[in-house]
Design an enzyme around this catalytic site. Structure first.
Site, PDB file in Angstrom:
ATOM      1  N   GLU A 121      26.749 -16.267 -36.794  1.00  0.00           N
ATOM      2  CA  GLU A 121      27.036 -15.546 -35.528  1.00  0.00           C
ATOM      3  C   GLU A 121      28.171 -15.993 -34.755  1.00  0.00           C
ATOM      4  O   GLU A 121      28.328 -17.401 -34.746  1.00  0.00           O
ATOM      5  CB  GLU A 121      25.859 -15.552 -34.720  1.00  0.00           C
ATOM      6  N   TYR A 133      37.039 -17.338 -39.453  1.00  0.00           N
ATOM      7  CA  TYR A 133      36.110 -16.755 -40.413  1.00  0.00           C
ATOM      8  C   TYR A 133      36.969 -15.601 -41.252  1.00  0.00           C
ATOM      9  O   TYR A 133      36.642 -15.083 -42.099  1.00  0.00           O
ATOM     10  CB  TYR A 133      34.696 -15.933 -39.758  1.00  0.00           C
TER      11      TYR A 133
HETATM   12  C1  LIG Z   1      36.742 -22.469 -34.422  1.00  0.00           C
HETATM   13  C2  LIG Z   1      37.239 -24.025 -34.944  1.00  0.00           C
HETATM   14  C3  LIG Z   1      36.008 -24.431 -35.612  1.00  0.00           C
HETATM   15  C4  LIG Z   1      38.679 -23.895 -35.699  1.00  0.00           C
HETATM   16  O1  LIG Z   1      38.594 -25.163 -36.395  1.00  0.00           O
HETATM   17  P1  LIG Z   1      40.181 -25.551 -36.677  1.00  0.00           P
HETATM   18  O2  LIG Z   1      40.052 -27.139 -37.644  1.00  0.00           O
HETATM   19  O3  LIG Z   1      40.996 -25.660 -35.491  1.00  0.00           O
HETATM   20  O4  LIG Z   1      40.680 -24.389 -37.626  1.00  0.00           O
HETATM   21  P2  LIG Z   1      41.603 -24.360 -38.953  1.00  0.00           P
HETATM   22  O5  LIG Z   1      42.889 -25.178 -38.403  1.00  0.00           O
HETATM   23  O6  LIG Z   1      40.858 -24.771 -39.864  1.00  0.00           O
HETATM   24  O7  LIG Z   1      42.309 -22.885 -38.734  1.00  0.00           O
HETATM   25  C5  LIG Z   1      42.145 -22.131 -39.761  1.00  0.00           C
HETATM   26  C6  LIG Z   1      42.631 -20.684 -39.533  1.00  0.00           C
HETATM   27  O8  LIG Z   1      41.752 -20.272 -38.722  1.00  0.00           O
HETATM   28  C7  LIG Z   1      42.544 -19.364 -37.611  1.00  0.00           C
HETATM   29  N1  LIG Z   1      42.631 -19.961 -36.360  1.00  0.00           N
HETATM   30  C8  LIG Z   1      42.106 -21.197 -35.954  1.00  0.00           C
HETATM   31  N2  LIG Z   1      41.992 -21.638 -34.738  1.00  0.00           N
HETATM   32  C9  LIG Z   1      42.755 -20.461 -34.284  1.00  0.00           C
HETATM   33  C10 LIG Z   1      43.008 -20.204 -32.877  1.00  0.00           C
HETATM   34  N3  LIG Z   1      42.972 -21.013 -31.870  1.00  0.00           N
HETATM   35  N4  LIG Z   1      43.723 -18.964 -32.705  1.00  0.00           N
HETATM   36  C11 LIG Z   1      44.188 -18.131 -33.709  1.00  0.00           C
HETATM   37  N5  LIG Z   1      43.766 -18.500 -35.307  1.00  0.00           N
HETATM   38  C12 LIG Z   1      42.865 -19.601 -35.255  1.00  0.00           C
HETATM   39  C13 LIG Z   1      43.988 -19.256 -38.248  1.00  0.00           C
HETATM   40  O9  LIG Z   1      43.931 -18.327 -39.042  1.00  0.00           O
HETATM   41  C14 LIG Z   1      43.963 -20.748 -38.947  1.00  0.00           C
HETATM   42  O10 LIG Z   1      44.882 -20.778 -39.905  1.00  0.00           O
HETATM   43  P3  LIG Z   1      46.619 -21.157 -39.594  1.00  0.00           P
HETATM   44  O11 LIG Z   1      46.213 -22.456 -38.688  1.00  0.00           O
HETATM   45  O12 LIG Z   1      47.132 -21.431 -40.872  1.00  0.00           O
HETATM   46  O13 LIG Z   1      47.039 -20.269 -38.681  1.00  0.00           O
HETATM   47  C15 LIG Z   1      37.725 -24.640 -33.605  1.00  0.00           C
HETATM   48  O14 LIG Z   1      38.641 -24.075 -32.943  1.00  0.00           O
HETATM   49  C16 LIG Z   1      36.530 -25.242 -32.673  1.00  0.00           C
HETATM   50  O15 LIG Z   1      35.906 -26.246 -32.988  1.00  0.00           O
HETATM   51  N6  LIG Z   1      36.199 -24.525 -31.567  1.00  0.00           N
HETATM   52  C17 LIG Z   1      35.172 -24.708 -30.984  1.00  0.00           C
HETATM   53  C18 LIG Z   1      33.763 -24.634 -31.489  1.00  0.00           C
HETATM   54  C19 LIG Z   1      33.539 -23.254 -31.772  1.00  0.00           C
HETATM   55  O16 LIG Z   1      34.064 -22.348 -31.508  1.00  0.00           O
HETATM   56  N7  LIG Z   1      32.872 -23.209 -33.261  1.00  0.00           N
HETATM   57  C20 LIG Z   1      32.623 -21.848 -33.947  1.00  0.00           C
HETATM   58  C21 LIG Z   1      31.420 -21.508 -33.314  1.00  0.00           C
HETATM   59  S1  LIG Z   1      30.898 -19.825 -34.343  1.00  0.00           S
END
Ligand SMILES: CC(C)(COP(=O)(O)OP(=O)(O)OC[C@H]1O[C@@H](n2cnc3c(N)ncnc32)[C@H](O)[C@@H]1OP(=O)(O)O)[C@@H](O)C(=O)NCCC(=O)NCCS
Length: 161
Positions: A121, A133
């Protein structure tokens, strides 16, 4: 989520990242990341309660050079389904592929346990997580009204088969 920054947390290149099972002595760092990442965070004790539960997979991404915890994933398994229950990356280490690696790791663990599908979720407003995702093959499968608190918000359910 706050705008806090910790200057020393920037990750080394991804080849120096290791994904491993979490240990009890990781919990303080995990809980600190959690607190910055979510408006309604899990407590440190919630993470500690995961250890020893055979239905839980709790892994961290660690900077192999500095040994800093950069992110974590929690999945749990029920019969032939897996749920990604928590996933976060330190706010200073984002957009470096760590979230994707943690998610892939959890999906692989689910497959190893012969889960037929993996679901999760996410807050409707969480564009970063939704994009992550979608990029890893999860498809929108439904909505749970007012699922979250602080603030109250709908959850979107994503599934990967
Ligand atoms: C969501 C989260 C885990 C993503 O982690 P991350 O290490 O930054 O993600 P990645 O670098 O592996 O990103 C992989 C892909 O996801 C997408 N993505 C990740 N962050 C993004 C952003 N801020 N905006 C748009 N696309 C995004 C992109 O497609 C990205 O690929 P790219 O960098 O080649 O464009 C991180 O933003 C986070 O910890 N957020 C707060 C906690 C949270 O929301 N957790 C999920 C709860 S359901």
């Amino acid at each position: 989520m706050t705008e806090a920054r910790v200057g020393s947390m920037r990750p080394t290149p991804s080849r120096h990242l290791s994904i491993r099972l979490a240990r009890r002595d990781d919990v303080d760092e995990v809980a600190a990341i959690e607190k910055r990442a979510f408006s309604d965070p899990w407590s440190a004790n919630s993470f500690r309660a995961l250890f020893g539960n055979p239905l839980v997979h709790f892994a961290i991404a660690e900077d192999a050079v500095t040994a800093n915890v950069l992110g974590y994933v929690v999945a749990w398994f029920v019969v032939d389904e897996a749920e990604i229950a928590n996933l976060a990356v330190s706010d200073d280490a984002r957009r470096a592929g760590i979230g994707a690696r943690l998610l892939d790791h959890a999906v692989a663990a689910a497959k190893q346990r012969t889960a037929r599908m993996v679901y999760l979720e996410v807050r409707e407003s969480n564009a970063a997580a939704r994009a992550l995702y979608a990029s890893r093959g999860f498809a929108l499968a439904g909505r749970r009204a007012k699922y979250y608190r602080k603030p109250v918000e709908d959850a979107l359910v994503f599934v990967r088969i």
